[in-house]
Design a protein around this motif. Structure first.
Motif, PDB file in Angstrom:
ATOM      1  N   MET A  26      33.776 -35.777  -2.709  1.00  0.00           N
ATOM      2  CA  MET A  26      33.908 -36.239  -1.522  1.00  0.00           C
ATOM      3  C   MET A  26      35.215 -36.998  -1.663  1.00  0.00           C
ATOM      4  O   MET A  26      35.307 -37.376  -2.815  1.00  0.00           O
ATOM      5  CB  MET A  26      32.668 -37.816  -0.983  1.00  0.00           C
ATOM      6  N   ASN A  27      35.958 -36.487  -0.530  1.00  0.00           N
ATOM      7  CA  ASN A  27      37.627 -36.992  -0.842  1.00  0.00           C
ATOM      8  C   ASN A  27      37.484 -38.695  -0.691  1.00  0.00           C
ATOM      9  O   ASN A  27      36.644 -39.051  -0.184  1.00  0.00           O
ATOM     10  CB  ASN A  27      38.451 -36.652   0.741  1.00  0.00           C
ATOM     11  N   PRO A  28      38.590 -38.966  -1.581  1.00  0.00           N
ATOM     12  CA  PRO A  28      38.026 -40.692  -1.671  1.00  0.00           C
ATOM     13  C   PRO A  28      38.809 -41.947  -0.212  1.00  0.00           C
ATOM     14  O   PRO A  28      37.582 -42.658   0.155  1.00  0.00           O
ATOM     15  CB  PRO A  28      38.890 -41.454  -2.574  1.00  0.00           C
ATOM     16  N   ILE A  29      39.378 -40.848   0.943  1.00  0.00           N
ATOM     17  CA  ILE A  29      39.736 -41.095   1.919  1.00  0.00           C
ATOM     18  C   ILE A  29      38.546 -41.447   2.726  1.00  0.00           C
ATOM     19  O   ILE A  29      37.658 -42.190   3.468  1.00  0.00           O
ATOM     20  CB  ILE A  29      40.891 -40.516   2.468  1.00  0.00           C
ATOM     21  N   ASP A  30      38.087 -40.496   2.298  1.00  0.00           N
ATOM     22  CA  ASP A  30      36.423 -40.001   3.382  1.00  0.00           C
ATOM     23  C   ASP A  30      35.232 -40.693   3.307  1.00  0.00           C
ATOM     24  O   ASP A  30      34.221 -41.691   4.284  1.00  0.00           O
ATOM     25  CB  ASP A  30      35.920 -38.475   3.001  1.00  0.00           C
ATOM     26  N   ALA A  31      35.444 -41.540   1.315  1.00  0.00           N
ATOM     27  CA  ALA A  31      34.513 -42.199   1.316  1.00  0.00           C
ATOM     28  C   ALA A  31      34.740 -44.065   1.646  1.00  0.00           C
ATOM     29  O   ALA A  31      33.741 -44.601   2.270  1.00  0.00           O
ATOM     30  CB  ALA A  31      34.344 -42.616  -0.753  1.00  0.00           C
ATOM     31  N   LEU A  32      36.099 -43.877   1.665  1.00  0.00           N
ATOM     32  CA  LEU A  32      36.010 -46.039   3.316  1.00  0.00           C
ATOM     33  C   LEU A  32      35.459 -45.193   4.175  1.00  0.00           C
ATOM     34  O   LEU A  32      35.569 -46.721   4.744  1.00  0.00           O
ATOM     35  CB  LEU A  32      37.624 -45.596   2.137  1.00  0.00           C
ATOM     36  N   LYS A  33      35.485 -44.401   4.787  1.00  0.00           N
ATOM     37  CA  LYS A  33      34.867 -44.563   6.084  1.00  0.00           C
ATOM     38  C   LYS A  33      33.670 -45.311   5.940  1.00  0.00           C
ATOM     39  O   LYS A  33      32.773 -45.447   7.216  1.00  0.00           O
ATOM     40  CB  LYS A  33      34.413 -43.124   6.399  1.00  0.00           C
ATOM     41  N   ILE A  82      27.473 -53.855  -8.194  1.00  0.00           N
ATOM     42  CA  ILE A  82      27.749 -52.773  -7.523  1.00  0.00           C
ATOM     43  C   ILE A  82      27.372 -51.608  -8.595  1.00  0.00           C
ATOM     44  O   ILE A  82      26.766 -50.905  -8.732  1.00  0.00           O
ATOM     45  CB  ILE A  82      29.204 -52.086  -7.098  1.00  0.00           C
ATOM     46  N   ASP A  83      27.318 -51.579  -9.661  1.00  0.00           N
ATOM     47  CA  ASP A  83      26.335 -50.689 -11.047  1.00  0.00           C
ATOM     48  C   ASP A  83      25.018 -51.056 -10.848  1.00  0.00           C
ATOM     49  O   ASP A  83      24.128 -50.032 -11.080  1.00  0.00           O
ATOM     50  CB  ASP A  83      27.200 -51.874 -11.982  1.00  0.00           C
ATOM     51  N   LYS A  84      24.287 -51.929 -10.690  1.00  0.00           N
ATOM     52  CA  LYS A  84      22.937 -52.122 -10.140  1.00  0.00           C
ATOM     53  C   LYS A  84      22.280 -51.054  -8.907  1.00  0.00           C
ATOM     54  O   LYS A  84      21.917 -50.179  -9.352  1.00  0.00           O
ATOM     55  CB  LYS A  84      22.701 -53.569 -10.251  1.00  0.00           C
ATOM     56  N   TRP A  85      23.737 -51.450  -7.709  1.00  0.00           N
ATOM     57  CA  TRP A  85      23.125 -50.205  -7.069  1.00  0.00           C
ATOM     58  C   TRP A  85      23.200 -48.241  -7.380  1.00  0.00           C
ATOM     59  O   TRP A  85      22.747 -47.720  -7.104  1.00  0.00           O
ATOM     60  CB  TRP A  85      24.518 -50.004  -5.507  1.00  0.00           C
ATOM     61  N   LEU A  86      24.401 -48.192  -8.359  1.00  0.00           N
ATOM     62  CA  LEU A  86      24.897 -47.271  -8.423  1.00  0.00           C
ATOM     63  C   LEU A  86      23.330 -46.605  -9.616  1.00  0.00           C
ATOM     64  O   LEU A  86      23.338 -45.293  -9.928  1.00  0.00           O
ATOM     65  CB  LEU A  86      26.067 -46.919  -9.353  1.00  0.00           C
ATOM     66  N   THR A  87      22.433 -47.048 -10.031  1.00  0.00           N
ATOM     67  CA  THR A  87      21.363 -47.154 -10.850  1.00  0.00           C
ATOM     68  C   THR A  87      20.466 -46.265 -10.105  1.00  0.00           C
ATOM     69  O   THR A  87      19.529 -45.648 -10.810  1.00  0.00           O
ATOM     70  CB  THR A  87      21.358 -47.983 -12.178  1.00  0.00           C
ATOM     71  N   ARG A  88      20.252 -46.587  -8.943  1.00  0.00           N
ATOM     72  CA  ARG A  88      19.458 -46.128  -7.522  1.00  0.00           C
ATOM     73  C   ARG A  88      19.518 -44.822  -7.911  1.00  0.00           C
ATOM     74  O   ARG A  88      20.323 -44.001  -6.920  1.00  0.00           O
ATOM     75  CB  ARG A  88      19.478 -46.726  -7.053  1.00  0.00           C
ATOM     76  N   GLN A  89      18.612 -43.511  -8.152  1.00  0.00           N
ATOM     77  CA  GLN A  89      18.297 -42.578  -8.136  1.00  0.00           C
ATOM     78  C   GLN A  89      18.663 -42.205  -6.638  1.00  0.00           C
ATOM     79  O   GLN A  89      18.804 -40.794  -6.127  1.00  0.00           O
ATOM     80  CB  GLN A  89      17.485 -41.922  -8.543  1.00  0.00           C
ATOM     81  N   SER A  90      17.722 -42.510  -5.565  1.00  0.00           N
ATOM     82  CA  SER A  90      17.790 -42.364  -4.143  1.00  0.00           C
ATOM     83  C   SER A  90      19.213 -42.703  -3.406  1.00  0.00           C
ATOM     84  O   SER A  90      18.967 -42.396  -2.612  1.00  0.00           O
ATOM     85  CB  SER A  90      16.570 -42.725  -3.445  1.00  0.00           C
ATOM     86  N   LEU A  91      19.874 -42.903  -3.876  1.00  0.00           N
ATOM     87  CA  LEU A  91      21.228 -43.239  -2.859  1.00  0.00           C
ATOM     88  C   LEU A  91      22.218 -42.194  -2.009  1.00  0.00           C
ATOM     89  O   LEU A  91      22.373 -41.104  -2.677  1.00  0.00           O
ATOM     90  CB  LEU A  91      22.498 -44.207  -3.959  1.00  0.00           C
ATOM     91  N   PRO A  92      21.985 -42.695  -1.281  1.00  0.00           N
ATOM     92  CA  PRO A  92      22.656 -41.276  -0.582  1.00  0.00           C
ATOM     93  C   PRO A  92      24.494 -40.932  -0.936  1.00  0.00           C
ATOM     94  O   PRO A  92      25.242 -42.036  -1.497  1.00  0.00           O
ATOM     95  CB  PRO A  92      22.588 -42.077   0.593  1.00  0.00           C
ATOM     96  N   GLN A  93      24.133 -39.693  -0.832  1.00  0.00           N
ATOM     97  CA  GLN A  93      25.830 -39.316  -2.037  1.00  0.00           C
ATOM     98  C   GLN A  93      27.134 -39.992  -1.125  1.00  0.00           C
ATOM     99  O   GLN A  93      28.072 -40.996  -2.247  1.00  0.00           O
ATOM    100  CB  GLN A  93      25.763 -38.097  -1.958  1.00  0.00           C
ATOM    101  N   ALA A  94      27.468 -40.193   0.481  1.00  0.00           N
ATOM    102  CA  ALA A  94      28.378 -40.499   1.053  1.00  0.00           C
ATOM    103  C   ALA A  94      27.911 -42.274   0.217  1.00  0.00           C
ATOM    104  O   ALA A  94      28.980 -42.897   0.006  1.00  0.00           O
ATOM    105  CB  ALA A  94      27.617 -41.126   2.576  1.00  0.00           C
ATOM    106  N   LEU A  95      27.192 -42.731  -0.107  1.00  0.00           N
ATOM    107  CA  LEU A  95      27.095 -44.573  -0.112  1.00  0.00           C
ATOM    108  C   LEU A  95      27.187 -44.294  -1.950  1.00  0.00           C
ATOM    109  O   LEU A  95      28.205 -45.447  -1.303  1.00  0.00           O
ATOM    110  CB  LEU A  95      25.419 -45.237   0.579  1.00  0.00           C
ATOM    111  N   ARG A  96      26.769 -43.794  -1.996  1.00  0.00           N
ATOM    112  CA  ARG A  96      27.597 -43.527  -3.718  1.00  0.00           C
ATOM    113  C   ARG A  96      28.797 -43.353  -4.562  1.00  0.00           C
ATOM    114  O   ARG A  96      29.117 -44.959  -4.767  1.00  0.00           O
ATOM    115  CB  ARG A  96      26.986 -42.615  -4.650  1.00  0.00           C
ATOM    116  N   ALA A  97      29.203 -42.708  -3.461  1.00  0.00           N
ATOM    117  CA  ALA A  97      30.881 -42.424  -3.275  1.00  0.00           C
ATOM    118  C   ALA A  97      32.001 -43.625  -3.025  1.00  0.00           C
ATOM    119  O   ALA A  97      32.865 -43.719  -3.328  1.00  0.00           O
ATOM    120  CB  ALA A  97      31.103 -41.106  -2.333  1.00  0.00           C
ATOM    121  N   ARG A  98      31.288 -44.186  -1.972  1.00  0.00           N
ATOM    122  CA  ARG A  98      31.534 -45.487  -1.355  1.00  0.00           C
ATOM    123  C   ARG A  98      31.869 -46.466  -2.523  1.00  0.00           C
ATOM    124  O   ARG A  98      33.078 -47.025  -2.480  1.00  0.00           O
ATOM    125  CB  ARG A  98      31.186 -45.503  -0.136  1.00  0.00           C
TER     126      ARG A  98
END
Length: 457
Positions: A1-8, A31-47
């Motif tokens: 994902m483009n970093p600019i798109d992630a900021l949306k 944030i590091d704890k959130w990033l360990t969640r396997q079920s995290l949506p890709q758009a939120l992970r990129a953000r």
């Protein structure tokens, strides 16, 4: 994902609360704890990954605790009080955030107060060598030029600029491949006869002269002593337009009226504000002037944090009623688009024979005049100084002291950067990155000089 798109994508509430309170280390850990969640949506992970990069540099823009800031002002105004600093902070004259729950002021807060508050306009700041520096426009040159344009209908200047960038010692990784992007003038609008006089070292690519964010791109392994340089010249032919609402066409276009998240967004508040400003007016030129008058008379000029650190620039301007040139330009663009007036971005430099600096402004379209210029920050400065000349001129016109490098907001470079930009939306100072990581404005030093500038008969 483009970093600019992630900021949306919005941050999770818990992380946003920690950030707003200035507990940045805690925000990073969460944030590091959130990033360990396997079920995290890709758009939120990129953000969240983008936010980790933002937080690394966030507090560096706000280096001054309250007591330090107070002492800085008292150096110039001995009887200045803590209560007065609180008042100016609350009135929007000094940008601040919380760091670990305590007030910290932005690195240019004092310059912002001097530029915008009449009680402190007499202060001349000192640089590190104790020499006086003045961050004020040479008004005499400017007003003489505006008068001449109104009288004669036009004014033109030849300008030659040299722009250098070096990587700061602490950010140097010798031998690692580095990319550097420096802005170049675009061959459109008022700008013509562009000459690229020197480019050093050999560039990877020079973008097309009409590209929306034009740059010269360098790519090479970093060596000790590397300086990335471009020198260019151009002509700016500015025409004065005396606007008349009675001459406006009944039929108007609808291009450049769309939203552009995350900043140019028609939120319920923006819609309500646009309705309040414009009312029942139907003439697009008068509607645009009403928006201009609101911004120039109600929105205070203020230096602000880097745009990457503002989640919605237009909402920031409209709710805080303050902002710098770009913040005001985006508010004008968004309000115009919200009421059906085409509007777009322009930015680069303001190069007056006596000064040079980054600058942003806007354009709007009204038939039969076509694209017109609007500089809310210069117009607001004229209004505060009780200069009807400047206030009226900058609705519809610009002088020949502009270099436009960017005619589109939020556009990838050509060639595109790999990592998140220091400013994802605009480009005036340049951008740098290594092959494996991003660099911020604290990692490099840039210098621009007017080599030559003179009027063209």
């Amino acid at each position: 994902m483009n970093p600019i798109d992630a900021l949306k994508t919005n941050l999770p509430t818990d992380i946003a609360v920690l950030k707003s309170a200035g507990y940045l280390d805690d925000a990073q850990k969460l944030i590091d704890k959130w990033l360990t969640r396997q079920s995290l949506p890709q758009a939120l992970r990129a953000r969240l990954r983008v936010e980790k990069e933002i937080l690394k540099d966030y507090a560096r823009e706000y280096p001054y605790p309250f007591d330090t800031a107070l002492a800085m002002v008292q150096k110039y105004v001995p009887d200045f009080t803590a209560e007065r600093l609180h008042d100016l902070k609350d009135a929007g004259y000094a940008d601040w955030i919380l760091v670990d729950g305590k007030i910290h002021f932005q690195e240019r807060f004092l310059a912002s107060m001097i530029k915008t508050h009449p009680d402190y306009a007499h202060i001349e700041l000192e640089d590190e060598d104790g020499q006086a520096t003045v961050d004020l426009s040479p008004v005499e040159i400017l007003e003489d030029t505006l008068k001449e344009m109104i009288e004669k209908g036009h004014k033109a200047y030849y300008t030659r600029i040299r722009h250098n960038v070096t990587i700061n010692p602490e950010a140097q990784e010798l031998g690692k491949t580095l990319r550097v992007y420096l802005p170049l003038p675009q061959n459109q609008d008022q700008i013509s006869n562009i000459e690229i006089l020197e480019v050093s070292p050999k560039p990877l690519k020079i973008a097309d002269d009409t590209y929306g964010q034009r740059t010269v791109c360098f790519e090479k392994p970093l060596e000790a002593g590397d300086v990335f340089t471009v020198e260019y010249a151009y002509e700016n032919h500015a025409e004065y337009i005396d606007l008349d609402p009675a001459k406006v066409d009944a039929k108007q276009p609808d291009f450049e009226t769309q939203e552009l998240a995350p900043h140019i967004v028609f939120t319920p508040y923006i819609k309500a504000l646009a309705d309040e400003i414009v009312g029942d007016e139907t003439n697009p030129l008068i509607k645009a002037r009403k928006i201009y008058d609101f911004i120039t008379t109600k929105v205070n000029y203020s230096y602000v944090r880097e745009y990457i650190n503002i989640e919605n620039i237009v909402d920031y301007a409209a709710t805080n009623l303050k902002g710098d040139c770009g913040v005001q330009a985006l508010l004008f663009i968004t309000l115009c688009r919200c009421v059906g007036i085409p509007a777009k971005w322009q930015s680069g430099m303001y190069a007056n024979p006596a000064t040079l600096g980054n600058h942003d402004w806007a354009m709007f379209y009204v038939a039969p005049y076509g694209w017109l210029h609007c500089d809310c920050s210069f117009g607001g400065s004229g209004y505060r100084a009780k200069s009807e000349l400047r206030w009226n001129f900058y609705f519809g016109n610009l002088e020949p002291f502009r270099m436009s490098a960017n005619s589109e907001f939020q556009l990838d470079f050509d060639p595109p950067k790999k990592f998140l930009r220091a400013d994802p939306y605009d480009n005036q100072r340049g951008e740098c990155e290594y092959e494996d990581r991003r660099l911020t404005f604290h990692d490099f030093t840039e210098d621009r000089q007017i080599v030559e500038m003179h009027p063209i008969d």
